[in-house]
Design a protein around this motif. Structure first.
Motif, PDB file in Angstrom:
ATOM      1  N   HIS A  16       0.823  -1.213   0.000  1.00 25.31           N
ATOM      2  CA  HIS A  16       0.000   0.000   0.000  1.00 25.31           C
ATOM      3  C   HIS A  16       0.858   1.265   0.000  1.00 25.31           C
ATOM      4  O   HIS A  16       0.590   2.200  -0.757  1.00 25.31           O
ATOM      5  N   ASP A 134     -17.758   0.647  -1.480  1.00 31.29           N
ATOM      6  CA  ASP A 134     -18.183   0.241  -2.823  1.00 31.29           C
ATOM      7  C   ASP A 134     -18.708   1.433  -3.628  1.00 31.29           C
ATOM      8  O   ASP A 134     -18.546   1.489  -4.856  1.00 31.29           O
ATOM      9  N   ARG A 137     -15.602   3.354  -4.701  1.00 34.04           N
ATOM     10  CA  ARG A 137     -14.950   2.567  -5.756  1.00 34.04           C
ATOM     11  C   ARG A 137     -15.647   2.790  -7.097  1.00 34.04           C
ATOM     12  O   ARG A 137     -15.010   2.948  -8.131  1.00 34.04           O
ATOM     13  N   ASP A 141     -13.738   4.180 -10.271  1.00 34.51           N
ATOM     14  CA  ASP A 141     -13.528   3.246 -11.388  1.00 34.51           C
ATOM     15  C   ASP A 141     -14.177   3.720 -12.678  1.00 34.51           C
ATOM     16  O   ASP A 141     -13.628   3.529 -13.762  1.00 34.51           O
ATOM     17  N   ASN A 207      -5.263   7.060  -8.546  1.00 33.66           N
ATOM     18  CA  ASN A 207      -4.710   5.724  -8.794  1.00 33.66           C
ATOM     19  C   ASN A 207      -4.360   5.008  -7.499  1.00 33.66           C
ATOM     20  O   ASN A 207      -4.611   3.806  -7.354  1.00 33.66           O
ATOM     21  N   GLN A 210      -7.577   3.954  -5.798  1.00 31.76           N
ATOM     22  CA  GLN A 210      -8.188   2.779  -6.432  1.00 31.76           C
ATOM     23  C   GLN A 210      -7.530   1.485  -5.936  1.00 31.76           C
ATOM     24  O   GLN A 210      -8.205   0.494  -5.672  1.00 31.76           O
ATOM     25  N   LYS A 211      -6.196   1.502  -5.778  1.00 31.44           N
ATOM     26  CA  LYS A 211      -5.491   0.318  -5.265  1.00 31.44           C
ATOM     27  C   LYS A 211      -5.940  -0.006  -3.842  1.00 31.44           C
ATOM     28  O   LYS A 211      -6.152  -1.168  -3.484  1.00 31.44           O
ATOM     29  N   LEU A 213      -8.782   0.819  -2.405  1.00 30.20           N
ATOM     30  CA  LEU A 213     -10.192   0.412  -2.382  1.00 30.20           C
ATOM     31  C   LEU A 213     -10.380  -1.044  -2.795  1.00 30.20           C
ATOM     32  O   LEU A 213     -11.335  -1.689  -2.401  1.00 30.20           O
ATOM     33  N   ASP A 214      -9.435  -1.569  -3.600  1.00 32.48           N
ATOM     34  CA  ASP A 214      -9.538  -2.960  -4.053  1.00 32.48           C
ATOM     35  C   ASP A 214      -9.566  -3.940  -2.886  1.00 32.48           C
ATOM     36  O   ASP A 214     -10.187  -4.979  -2.955  1.00 32.48           O
ATOM     37  N   GLY A 215      -8.879  -3.597  -1.816  1.00 32.01           N
ATOM     38  CA  GLY A 215      -8.844  -4.508  -0.675  1.00 32.01           C
ATOM     39  C   GLY A 215      -9.740  -4.092   0.469  1.00 32.01           C
ATOM     40  O   GLY A 215      -9.646  -4.625   1.571  1.00 32.01           O
ATOM     41  N   SER A 216     -10.610  -3.110   0.226  1.00 30.56           N
ATOM     42  CA  SER A 216     -11.424  -2.572   1.324  1.00 30.56           C
ATOM     43  C   SER A 216     -12.899  -2.866   1.095  1.00 30.56           C
ATOM     44  O   SER A 216     -13.423  -2.681   0.014  1.00 30.56           O
TER      45      SER A 216
END
Length: 372
Positions: A16, A134, A137, A141, A207, A210-211, A213-216
């Protein structure tokens, strides 16, 4: 400083924070990550002076302390350690080195003093509201592909986040444009966001966000002022400067009189555009769409390669029309459509085209046509 920590926990946090650190730095301390051990937590901090990411992890701290170590080297070492290993970190102020032990592996890494590490103070952040991860995100996205990369128009190098009304309903709206296409996505305005200023979140911050949020899967707390924004996901915090500029009045480019409506299967359309564009050699990879009630014809020609056409079934009842587009822009927008069909609203061959997702009313795209 002395502590032990699980390799998997440390690796996730390092992935992260280290991506904020630029590979080439004229200021050596900015290549480092700050490690601070206290209580039962290890805090990792990285910054490029415009963005700072801080993450706190559970650790067995036997001796509190702090130092800084090269971020990318530290990340690469931890990444290559065996799965399931325990990592022991020991820092000695006398030789300014961080010793890392895991199983039979041992590393001694050069450190720079923690006092040299810049602190990015967020200052007063008077506007604060929660937003489900979500929803954030989705805002990110579905708009970030349209962010401009042209540095001269710096005020387009990010996502414009602001409160707006849609049919009288308060909304939180994200907008991005590069002058050729525009993406506008909205979600119901969260409690506490009504007084927020309109802010432009920079491309790099988008950017990184976004990374993260992928794991949240939880809620994100957003706090902002005119100059800075902070996103908090539990033990992870991202603070960023905002772009100091005025976003253009984007509503002016959204046409209101587009009366020719075409509905087409979004996946079949994307695949057809991709195939036909293969023949087009110029940079824009132009594709021509010929719309008639009996169907859609996609075509491309190239003086060197030849020509290509493909027919698609569509729902369309207006007068025939021919219009050209940059195929990459078409594919970017079609790739955001989550419903089965994409809906195109056109006026003529030169007017901006609106693209809607019938499955999501909060999403709108505008695409400028081109001469073909």
């Amino acid at each position: 400083m002395k502590l032990t920590i699980e390799r998997a926990v440390l690796l996730t946090a390092l992935s992260h924070v280290q991506s904020v650190v630029e590979r080439r730095n004229t200021i050596p301390i900015l290549s480092n990550v700050l490690l601070e051990a206290e209580g039962e937590k290890l805090a990792l901090t990285a910054t490029d002076l415009d963005i700072a990411v801080v993450e706190k992890l559970a650790a067995k701290v036997s001796k509190p302390g702090a130092t800084t170590v090269a971020a990318h080297t530290f990340y690469d070492i931890v990444r290559k350690l065996p799965d399931g290993s325990e990592v022991e970190l020991t820092y000695s102020a006398s030789d300014q080195r961080l010793e890392l032990r895991a199983g039979r592996s041992s590393f001694k890494l050069s450190c720079l003093p923690k006092e040299d590490f810049p602190v990015m103070a967020p200052g007063e952040l008077p506007n604060s509201f929660p937003l489900p991860a979500d929803q954030l995100r989705r805002l990110v996205d579905k708009t970030r592909f349209a962010i401009s990369t042209e540095e001269t128009r710096y005020y387009l190098n990010g996502i414009y986040l602001h409160a707006a009304a849609s049919a009288g309903v308060p909304m939180l709206r994200a907008v991005a444009t590069d002058g050729h296409r525009l993406a506008r996505v909205e979600t119901p305005l969260p409690t506490g966001a009504s007084g927020m200023p309109g802010v432009i979140v920079p491309r790099k911050t988008v950017n990184e966000l976004q990374k993260l949020l992928d794991g949240s899967g939880a809620e994100v707390r957003i706090e902002l002022s005119d100059t800075k924004i902070r996103f908090t996901f539990g033990d992870l915090v991202l603070v960023s400067k905002l772009i100091d500029g005025s976003f253009p009045e984007y509503e002016r480019v959204i046409p209101r009189e587009n009366d020719k409506v075409m509905e087409v299967d979004s996946k079949a359309f994307s695949a057809a555009v991709d195939r036909v564009a293969t023949i087009s050699t110029e940079k824009s990879r132009a594709v021509k769409l010929t719309l008639k009630p009996e169907g859609l014809e996609l075509s491309a020609t190239s003086p060197d390669q030849g020509s290509a056409t493909e027919q698609l079934t569509i729902a369309y009842s207006a007068a025939p029309i021919e219009v050209g587009y940059n195929s990459r822009y078409l594919l970017d927008i079609a790739g955001q459509i989550e419903g089965e069909n994409a809906r195109f609203l056109l006026a003529d061959a030169l007017a901006p085209t609106i693209v809607r997702d019938p499955a999501d009313d909060g999403v709108l795209y505008v695409l400028m046509p081109m001469r073909v």
